[in-house]
Design a protein around this motif. Structure first.
Motif, PDB file in Angstrom:
ATOM      1  N   ALA A 141       0.844  -1.189   0.000  1.00 18.58           N
ATOM      2  CA  ALA A 141       0.000   0.000   0.000  1.00 18.58           C
ATOM      3  C   ALA A 141       0.877   1.236   0.000  1.00 18.58           C
ATOM      4  O   ALA A 141       1.891   1.274   0.691  1.00 18.58           O
ATOM      5  N   PRO A 142       0.531   2.256  -0.799  1.00 21.55           N
ATOM      6  CA  PRO A 142       1.267   3.505  -0.690  1.00 21.55           C
ATOM      7  C   PRO A 142       1.195   3.991   0.749  1.00 21.55           C
ATOM      8  O   PRO A 142       0.195   3.799   1.435  1.00 21.55           O
ATOM      9  N   ARG A 143       2.232   4.611   1.206  1.00 21.40           N
ATOM     10  CA  ARG A 143       2.353   4.965   2.621  1.00 21.40           C
ATOM     11  C   ARG A 143       1.173   5.780   3.151  1.00 21.40           C
ATOM     12  O   ARG A 143       0.704   5.539   4.253  1.00 21.40           O
ATOM     13  N   GLU A 144       0.663   6.748   2.376  1.00 23.60           N
ATOM     14  CA  GLU A 144      -0.413   7.596   2.891  1.00 23.60           C
ATOM     15  C   GLU A 144      -1.725   6.830   3.067  1.00 23.60           C
ATOM     16  O   GLU A 144      -2.575   7.241   3.827  1.00 23.60           O
ATOM     17  N   TYR A 145      -1.918   5.719   2.396  1.00 23.64           N
ATOM     18  CA  TYR A 145      -3.145   4.945   2.518  1.00 23.64           C
ATOM     19  C   TYR A 145      -2.949   3.708   3.396  1.00 23.64           C
ATOM     20  O   TYR A 145      -3.889   2.974   3.633  1.00 23.64           O
ATOM     21  N   GLU A 146      -1.750   3.499   3.865  1.00 24.58           N
ATOM     22  CA  GLU A 146      -1.407   2.291   4.605  1.00 24.58           C
ATOM     23  C   GLU A 146      -2.343   2.044   5.788  1.00 24.58           C
ATOM     24  O   GLU A 146      -2.747   0.906   6.037  1.00 24.58           O
ATOM     25  N   ALA A 147      -2.703   3.081   6.513  1.00 28.51           N
ATOM     26  CA  ALA A 147      -3.556   2.916   7.691  1.00 28.51           C
ATOM     27  C   ALA A 147      -4.968   2.472   7.323  1.00 28.51           C
ATOM     28  O   ALA A 147      -5.673   1.912   8.151  1.00 28.51           O
ATOM     29  N   LEU A 148      -5.400   2.705   6.092  1.00 29.27           N
ATOM     30  CA  LEU A 148      -6.742   2.310   5.671  1.00 29.27           C
ATOM     31  C   LEU A 148      -6.803   0.887   5.139  1.00 29.27           C
ATOM     32  O   LEU A 148      -7.882   0.320   5.011  1.00 29.27           O
ATOM     33  N   VAL A 149      -5.662   0.304   4.794  1.00 27.95           N
ATOM     34  CA  VAL A 149      -5.635  -1.043   4.221  1.00 27.95           C
ATOM     35  C   VAL A 149      -5.636  -2.063   5.349  1.00 27.95           C
ATOM     36  O   VAL A 149      -4.686  -2.162   6.112  1.00 27.95           O
ATOM     37  N   HIS A 150      -6.731  -2.812   5.456  1.00 32.03           N
ATOM     38  CA  HIS A 150      -6.868  -3.822   6.496  1.00 32.03           C
ATOM     39  C   HIS A 150      -6.583  -5.216   5.965  1.00 32.03           C
ATOM     40  O   HIS A 150      -6.300  -6.121   6.721  1.00 32.03           O
ATOM     41  N   ASP A 151      -6.713  -5.410   4.660  1.00 29.12           N
ATOM     42  CA  ASP A 151      -6.522  -6.718   4.044  1.00 29.12           C
ATOM     43  C   ASP A 151      -5.826  -6.517   2.707  1.00 29.12           C
ATOM     44  O   ASP A 151      -6.370  -5.879   1.811  1.00 29.12           O
ATOM     45  N   THR A 152      -4.603  -7.031   2.586  1.00 29.64           N
ATOM     46  CA  THR A 152      -3.862  -6.866   1.336  1.00 29.64           C
ATOM     47  C   THR A 152      -4.147  -7.996   0.352  1.00 29.64           C
ATOM     48  O   THR A 152      -3.648  -7.980  -0.767  1.00 29.64           O
ATOM     49  N   GLY A 153      -4.959  -8.962   0.738  1.00 29.67           N
ATOM     50  CA  GLY A 153      -5.363 -10.013  -0.193  1.00 29.67           C
ATOM     51  C   GLY A 153      -6.296  -9.438  -1.238  1.00 29.67           C
ATOM     52  O   GLY A 153      -7.180  -8.653  -0.941  1.00 29.67           O
ATOM     53  N   MET A 154      -6.081  -9.800  -2.481  1.00 25.74           N
ATOM     54  CA  MET A 154      -6.896  -9.265  -3.565  1.00 25.74           C
ATOM     55  C   MET A 154      -8.083 -10.193  -3.827  1.00 25.74           C
ATOM     56  O   MET A 154      -7.912 -11.398  -3.925  1.00 25.74           O
ATOM     57  N   PRO A 155      -9.304  -9.636  -3.927  1.00 18.82           N
ATOM     58  CA  PRO A 155     -10.457 -10.480  -4.254  1.00 18.82           C
ATOM     59  C   PRO A 155     -10.349 -10.996  -5.684  1.00 18.82           C
ATOM     60  O   PRO A 155      -9.647 -10.414  -6.511  1.00 18.82           O
ATOM     61  N   ASP A 156     -11.034 -12.073  -5.959  1.00 14.76           N
ATOM     62  CA  ASP A 156     -11.061 -12.660  -7.293  1.00 14.76           C
ATOM     63  C   ASP A 156     -11.787 -11.693  -8.220  1.00 14.76           C
ATOM     64  O   ASP A 156     -12.956 -11.411  -8.032  1.00 14.76           O
ATOM     65  N   THR A 157     -11.073 -11.160  -9.213  1.00 19.22           N
ATOM     66  CA  THR A 157     -11.692 -10.167 -10.107  1.00 19.22           C
ATOM     67  C   THR A 157     -12.153 -10.780 -11.421  1.00 19.22           C
ATOM     68  O   THR A 157     -12.688 -10.095 -12.266  1.00 19.22           O
TER      69      THR A 157
END
Length: 152
Positions: free
Chosen positions: A7-23
């Protein structure tokens, strides 16, 4: 070896799950996408997420996509715990404390507000939110579904 995107550093606190959903197939229900430019400041991103969650009470999480690159998702429950709701009577960002509150200073010039535009697939109903509406409509991540349309 597959690596998870950071995650870019400024958005890091908002990212709770770095797993990507099946797109490509059936994604988890209750998940939407939020596309935005990495130049969007954290307070505006927080306000946009507030509006997205308020607009659709069935959403459990939102996949964050700065500059077309998915970095992870923010869960509604964790987001609501993180962002201080106290002092928010006018729908604006929190006045005291909370993620993105900074030093409570103001910048010179006209305030800028961002609007989240919702696009939906006519076949499966998936939602993609964008802060910018001057780009071509997004494509549904399901193969063969085509262009999404702006929701009313």
């Amino acid at each position: 070896m597959e690596t998870k995107p950071e995650a870019p550093r400024e958005y890091e606190a908002l990212v709770h799950d770095t797993g990507m959903p099946d797109t490509t197939g059936d994604a988890r229900k209750g998940t939407a996408r939020l596309e935005f430019a990495s130049s969007v400041r954290l307070p505006e991103l927080i306000e946009t997420l507030r509006r997205v969650f308020a607009t659709d009470p069935t959403l459990d999480s939102v996949l964050l996509i700065p500059d077309g690159r998915p970095v992870g998702s923010t869960a509604r429950v964790r987001f609501e715990q993180q962002v201080d709701e106290a002092g928010q009577g006018d729908g604006g960002p929190p006045l005291r404390g909370g993620l993105g509150a900074g030093d409570h200073g103001t910048l010179p010039g006209t305030p800028t507000r961002f609007t989240a535009y919702c696009y939906r697939c006519g076949q499966c109903g998936r939602a993609t939110y964008r802060i910018a509406a001057d780009e071509a409509p997004p494509l549904c991540p399901v193969t063969g579904h085509g262009t999404m349309r702006m929701a009313q």
